[in-house]
Design a protein around this motif. Sequence first.
Motif, short mmCIF file in Angstrom:
data_model
loop_
_atom_site.label_atom_id
_atom_site.label_comp_id
_atom_site.label_asym_id
_atom_site.label_seq_id
_atom_site.Cartn_x
_atom_site.Cartn_y
_atom_site.Cartn_z
N ALA A 55 0.77 -1.08 0.05
CA ALA A 55 0.16 0.09 -0.05
C ALA A 55 0.92 1.25 -0.20
O ALA A 55 0.32 2.50 0.05
CB ALA A 55 -0.92 -0.09 1.08
N GLY A 56 2.24 1.21 0.18
CA GLY A 56 3.10 2.34 -0.24
C GLY A 56 3.39 3.13 1.32
O GLY A 56 4.12 4.10 1.28
N GLN A 57 2.94 2.52 2.31
CA GLN A 57 3.41 2.91 3.62
C GLN A 57 3.88 1.87 4.48
O GLN A 57 3.24 0.65 4.62
CB GLN A 57 2.16 3.63 4.18
N ALA A 58 4.79 2.00 5.25
CA ALA A 58 5.58 0.87 6.24
C ALA A 58 4.58 0.77 7.37
O ALA A 58 3.92 1.52 7.80
CB ALA A 58 6.73 1.48 6.52
N ASP A 59 4.54 -0.66 7.57
CA ASP A 59 3.92 -1.31 8.81
C ASP A 59 2.24 -0.91 8.66
O ASP A 59 1.72 -0.44 10.01
CB ASP A 59 4.59 -0.53 10.18
N LEU A 60 1.85 -0.79 7.64
CA LEU A 60 0.52 -0.61 7.46
C LEU A 60 -0.31 -2.10 7.11
O LEU A 60 -0.09 -2.32 6.08
CB LEU A 60 0.21 0.42 6.29
N ASP A 61 -1.22 -2.56 7.94
CA ASP A 61 -1.71 -3.62 7.91
C ASP A 61 -3.03 -3.53 7.42
O ASP A 61 -3.88 -3.38 8.47
CB ASP A 61 -1.35 -4.68 8.95
N LEU A 62 -3.58 -3.81 6.11
CA LEU A 62 -4.98 -3.56 5.97
C LEU A 62 -5.74 -4.65 5.59
O LEU A 62 -5.26 -5.48 5.18
CB LEU A 62 -4.85 -2.39 4.86
N GLU A 63 -6.91 -4.78 5.71
CA GLU A 63 -7.86 -5.88 5.03
C GLU A 63 -7.94 -5.60 3.55
O GLU A 63 -8.04 -4.10 3.35
CB GLU A 63 -9.15 -5.91 6.12
N PRO A 64 -8.42 -6.52 2.84
CA PRO A 64 -8.59 -6.38 1.42
C PRO A 64 -9.95 -5.35 1.22
O PRO A 64 -10.70 -5.36 2.17
CB PRO A 64 -9.00 -7.84 0.93
N PHE A 65 -9.98 -4.50 0.42
CA PHE A 65 -11.15 -3.84 0.07
C PHE A 65 -11.42 -3.59 -1.52
O PHE A 65 -10.56 -3.83 -2.26
CB PHE A 65 -10.82 -2.17 0.82
N ASP A 66 -12.47 -2.73 -1.81
CA ASP A 66 -12.76 -2.66 -3.15
C ASP A 66 -12.62 -1.34 -3.60
O ASP A 66 -12.53 -0.23 -2.93
CB ASP A 66 -14.03 -2.82 -3.59
N ASN A 67 -11.86 -0.94 -4.63
CA ASN A 67 -11.81 0.44 -5.12
C ASN A 67 -11.90 0.45 -6.65
O ASN A 67 -11.10 -0.28 -7.62
CB ASN A 67 -10.25 0.95 -4.84
N ALA A 68 -12.94 1.19 -7.12
CA ALA A 68 -13.32 1.16 -8.47
C ALA A 68 -13.56 0.11 -9.09
O ALA A 68 -13.10 -0.28 -10.31
CB ALA A 68 -12.18 2.41 -9.22
N GLY A 69 -14.16 -0.76 -8.65
CA GLY A 69 -14.74 -2.03 -9.14
C GLY A 69 -13.61 -2.99 -8.92
O GLY A 69 -13.73 -4.12 -9.60
#
Length: 495
Positions: A55-69
């Motif tokens: 995602a372009g940022q260190a130590d950023l743990d994110l769940e999957p998500f939708d963006n523009a389909g």
Amino acid sequence: MADESYSFVVVSNRLPVDRVVDEAGNASWKQSPGGLVTALEPVMRAADGAWVGWAGQADLDLEPFDNAGIRIVPVPLSESDLELYYEGFSNDTLWPLYHDVIAQPSYHREWWERYVQVNRRFAEAVAGVSAPGATVWVQDYQLQLVPAMLREARPDLLIGFFNHIPFPAYGLYSQLPWRLQIIDGLLGADVVGFQRVADAGNFSRAVRRLRGYTTKSPVIEVPGVDDAPARRVIAKPFPISIDVAGFQELASRPEVQERARQIREDLGNPKTIMLGVDRLDYTKGITHRLKAFGELLADGSLSVEDVTLVQVATPSRERVESYRQLRDEIELAVGRINGDYGTISHQAISYLHHGFPREEMAALYLAADVMLVTALRDGMNLVAKEYVAARSDEDGVLILSEFAGASDELRAALLVNPHDIDGLKDTILRAIDMPRHERRKRMHSLRKKVAENDVSHWSDSFLATLRRARRTRAAWGGSGLPGEAEWTVERPPQS
């Protein structure tokens, strides 16, 4: 298998979205600019696709998500990962090695070990969201081990890999202590794509030298090991391009054309504006063009009243020492030339060390009489194609390094060897003095070539080759995989 699975998965080091945090601390996502996203977006939507990346940022743990389909599947990277895997092995080992050792590569075992670990993390993320028989397209040199890791974990997958940078000749590649592991990693793919014929040839030669496998362009015969069957890997060029129609539309907007006029006025309306647009990188030949321009001013062939050089140098990898040194070297050269030859009313070089939005770049292309692309080694160089696409007036002259992949297609440009400073100086003078009819003839030819091979053509060609690889595998008795019809995209013809 994860709860969610997708029939078409793209994996790259960076996701195609940027995280934006507003003043109130609210985070949102916007689509990154770039031809790769434009080319794959309709395929992703038709295929129920997912994109795996950082995602372009260190130590950023994110769940999957939708963006523009598109389903976005983030892979977390720590500060340590970025230091060892990205800045270290990817950009201080592979990048200089693959760019003809313009800078000396560094070989550190801890960097390699982290590269393996991070590639495995990406591979596991892809395997977890890929449906049975899914098509996976792996992008670029940061992830060269992912194809073999996926092949081992998910032999049902159809795997493509595209290398956006050059692949070096064997004499250089053989320096790499982990040369066998990289080759084996790439051979996990069904199709391995390169920018140039020479790059595909270099890869096939490395396979013959290191593994002794039979190669007959574009096919590499990979023998079976243990219970795995023998396979055929396709290694061939697929030169990447840009969203030509989108860039033409952008450059045709009245406000962009007005901005181009304003740029010329702000620069004092010189007779000739020369333009360089590069990421600040030692492969781009920025110092070579500065040297040539400085000498032309010194010997009186050019004057600052008549000619201005605009150099955009987008910041890049500023935590890597060689890049910090390069910035110092370039800014010292710019300062010296401006100090020696500038006047109160005319600056020799307008140097801009920051990025610009696409609208401003299109205006700069329209304002520039001569585009300077003097890369010492470049996989493709899309700036050259953007300049051509912007020039619907069929004016302007492209000076293009023969060491950029774009030179294979854009033969109507003025091709140069940037190491030959005298030859580069002569070519600059030729471009400035070129008659209008010759400029139009050359630009017409360049625009025709770029329009024929836009980024959609690139992605369609690669994916068509992957589909043929699926049928070949079935003919060889491979696992019965789902067909590709559900994600084949019919694109409208280009005007």
